[in-house]
Design a protein around this motif. Structure first.
Motif, mmCIF file in Angstrom:
data_model
loop_
_atom_site.group_PDB
_atom_site.id
_atom_site.type_symbol
_atom_site.label_atom_id
_atom_site.label_comp_id
_atom_site.label_asym_id
_atom_site.label_seq_id
_atom_site.Cartn_x
_atom_site.Cartn_y
_atom_site.Cartn_z
ATOM 1 N N ARG A 149 5.327 1.677 -2.392
ATOM 2 C CA ARG A 149 6.529 1.648 -3.226
ATOM 3 C C ARG A 149 6.528 2.820 -4.212
ATOM 4 O O ARG A 149 7.553 3.466 -4.428
ATOM 5 C CB ARG A 149 6.588 0.320 -3.970
ATOM 6 C CG ARG A 149 7.870 0.102 -4.765
ATOM 7 C CD ARG A 149 7.916 -1.319 -5.313
ATOM 8 N NE ARG A 149 9.206 -1.635 -5.905
ATOM 9 C CZ ARG A 149 9.557 -2.852 -6.307
ATOM 10 N NH1 ARG A 149 8.704 -3.858 -6.175
ATOM 11 N NH2 ARG A 149 10.760 -3.057 -6.830
ATOM 12 N N ARG A 153 9.332 5.740 -4.096
ATOM 13 C CA ARG A 153 10.280 5.463 -5.173
ATOM 14 C C ARG A 153 11.156 6.683 -5.453
ATOM 15 O O ARG A 153 10.661 7.774 -5.739
ATOM 16 C CB ARG A 153 9.517 5.059 -6.426
ATOM 17 C CG ARG A 153 10.316 4.250 -7.435
ATOM 18 C CD ARG A 153 9.344 3.728 -8.494
ATOM 19 N NE ARG A 153 9.993 2.984 -9.559
ATOM 20 C CZ ARG A 153 10.295 1.700 -9.510
ATOM 21 N NH1 ARG A 153 10.025 1.018 -8.410
ATOM 22 N NH2 ARG A 153 10.866 1.094 -10.524
ATOM 23 N N THR A 158 14.759 1.301 -0.745
ATOM 24 C CA THR A 158 13.809 0.299 -0.270
ATOM 25 C C THR A 158 14.170 -1.076 -0.806
ATOM 26 O O THR A 158 14.744 -1.218 -1.893
ATOM 27 C CB THR A 158 12.364 0.629 -0.700
ATOM 28 O OG1 THR A 158 12.285 0.667 -2.120
ATOM 29 C CG2 THR A 158 11.917 1.972 -0.130
ATOM 30 N N HIS A 160 12.150 -4.776 -1.370
ATOM 31 C CA HIS A 160 10.908 -5.552 -1.357
ATOM 32 C C HIS A 160 11.270 -6.994 -1.693
ATOM 33 O O HIS A 160 11.965 -7.246 -2.674
ATOM 34 C CB HIS A 160 9.923 -5.007 -2.389
ATOM 35 C CG HIS A 160 9.448 -3.612 -2.097
ATOM 36 N ND1 HIS A 160 10.211 -2.501 -2.368
ATOM 37 C CD2 HIS A 160 8.305 -3.157 -1.532
ATOM 38 C CE1 HIS A 160 9.551 -1.419 -1.994
ATOM 39 N NE2 HIS A 160 8.398 -1.790 -1.485
#
Length: 425
Positions: A149, A153, A158, A160
């Protein structure tokens, strides 16, 4: 090791196993059936603990309990792991379970001011309309992807999420309200709900570790049209398509057979006395820290704060959740579902010394997907995503290039390394 040292190790291992059983029994009360259950628990815990305790016995004898407690508190306070947060969201499973997810969006203006790390990862100037969805493993949560991550970033969108009854997601409604067992198929439906809420359109890359990989396979089996129409890449890390009942967890044959016979019933009994068992669990924290390290990592020089980070995630999973999920793995068989990934860019990655989902299971997946990239990471255990994150992130970055998420890729150059010996496999 001298004879006296070996005897001390054996004694410590036996004592540790006995302590675990005694803690469970003392927390339980006087019911006869419960005494029998905890007696069985002592056997199962003893078999598992003896191997792990032998490896940490010298440390346990030479480092005081108070010092270990202070060290844990220091690591908890200093460790940055698991601190990354994104834009929160909620999805709802078909049984009403609230599923928590977070979205990290790419930087909005990728010009010459783009951070150097972003350019080092991919060498690109504009974000691709791709969402990478990360699914975590059993007894973990979305924070287990911390290093990946951090590396991605601001680079690519993304998502999660926490699987039902894990992390910030709610307890499974079907399990709490109707006593229904957890199934891997249910997890596949949960993932579909998260995608519908967090990434309702556009191409998707699916990334799963351990149980998360099984969740991805279940999604493919249930929703092949989604895979066909929207999925542009898949990463399966430290996972299995089936035959988990044959895994020996690094134990001798007699030991693993004993565990297989009693563990489902033991976990069910323990789950019914969750509050009491948690007290015993805390009392034996030092023992289980050794067990967790044994079954999570293979390297000797993993950052102790990373090891403690893993312990916190696993310890935070309630025993009744552990019990709910365990039977699902023996029934898991998604071999046929793998066919839906044929023709897609696929990464299959595993730690060579994984005792939970042995690397042979990843090799079996790759055999069924001959175009997949198979990466075997030496000196790595089950939590390879934390143990050698630079290897995982490097290969994941390459997958995103192959999936068309980015126009060009470069290596991660060791970003996120937690050991001095980690090297790409």
């Amino acid at each position: 090791m001298s004879e006296s040292s070996a005897e001390a190790v054996t004694t410590a291992a036996t004592t540790a196993a006995t302590t675990a059983a005694a803690a469970a029994a003392s927390a339980a009360g006087a019911a006869g059936s419960w005494r029998r259950a905890t007696g069985i628990a002592g056997v199962a815990i003893g078999v598992i603990a003896t191997g792990a305790a032998a490896g940490v016995a010298i440390e346990r004898m030479t480092v005081g309990r108070g010092m270990r407690r202070k060290a844990r508190l220091a690591l908890d306070a200093a460790g940055p792991y698991g601190a990354l947060r994104g834009t929160p969201g909620k999805a709802y499973a078909d049984d009403g379970t609230e599923l928590y997810y977070e979205v990290d969006d790419p930087d909005p203006d990728p010009d010459a001011t783009t951070p150097a790390r972003r350019r080092r990862l991919f060498g690109r100037r504009s974000p691709a309309p791709v969402t990478v969805v990360f699914s975590h493993g059993y007894c973990l949560n979305q924070d287990s992807w911390h290093f990946q991550r951090a590396a991605l970033r601001g680079v690519v969108r993304t998502v999660h999420w926490d699987q039902r009854s894990h992390g910030r997601s709610a307890r499974g409604a079907a399990q709490v309200e109707r006593g229904e067992p957890v199934t891997i198929e249910q997890l596949g439906r949960d993932l579909k709900a998260v995608i519908d809420a967090a990434a309702p359109e556009g191409p998707v890359v699916l990334v799963g570790h351990s149980m998360g990989g099984m969740t991805v396979m279940a999604l493919a089996g249930l929703y092949p049209e989604l895979i066909r129409e929207r999925v542009v890449g898949v990463a399966l890390v430290g996972t299995s398509s089936g035959r988990l009942g044959e895994v020996n967890f690094g134990l001798p044959v007699a030991g693993v057979n004993a565990v297989r016979r009693v563990l489902p019933g033991v976990l069910k009994a323990l789950g019914q006395r969750a509050e009491l068992v948690e007290k015993g669990r805390r009392a034996t924290a030092d023992l289980f820290a050794g067990v967790i390290k044994r079954y999570s990592f293979a390297s000797r020089d993993v950052d102790p704060a990373v090891v403690r980070f893993a312990e916190r995630m696993i310890e935070s999973t309630p025993i009744d959740v552990v019990a709910e999920y365990y039977p699902a793995f023996s029934d898991h068989d998604k071999t046929e579902a793998l066919a839906h990934f044929a023709g897609l860019p696929v990464l299959v990655l595993a730690g060579v010394q994984d005792l939970v989902t042995p690397s042979e299971h990843s090799e079996a997946i790759a055999d069924l997907l001959p175009d997949a990239e198979l990466v075997m990471v030496p000196d790595a255990g089950h939590l390879v995503i934390l143990e050698h994150p630079e290897v995982v992130t490097d290969r994941l970055a390459d997958l995103l290039v192959r999936a068309g998420a980015v126009p060009a890729g470069t290596t991660v150059n060791g970003y996120g390394s937690t050991s001095d010996t980690a090297r790409p496999g």
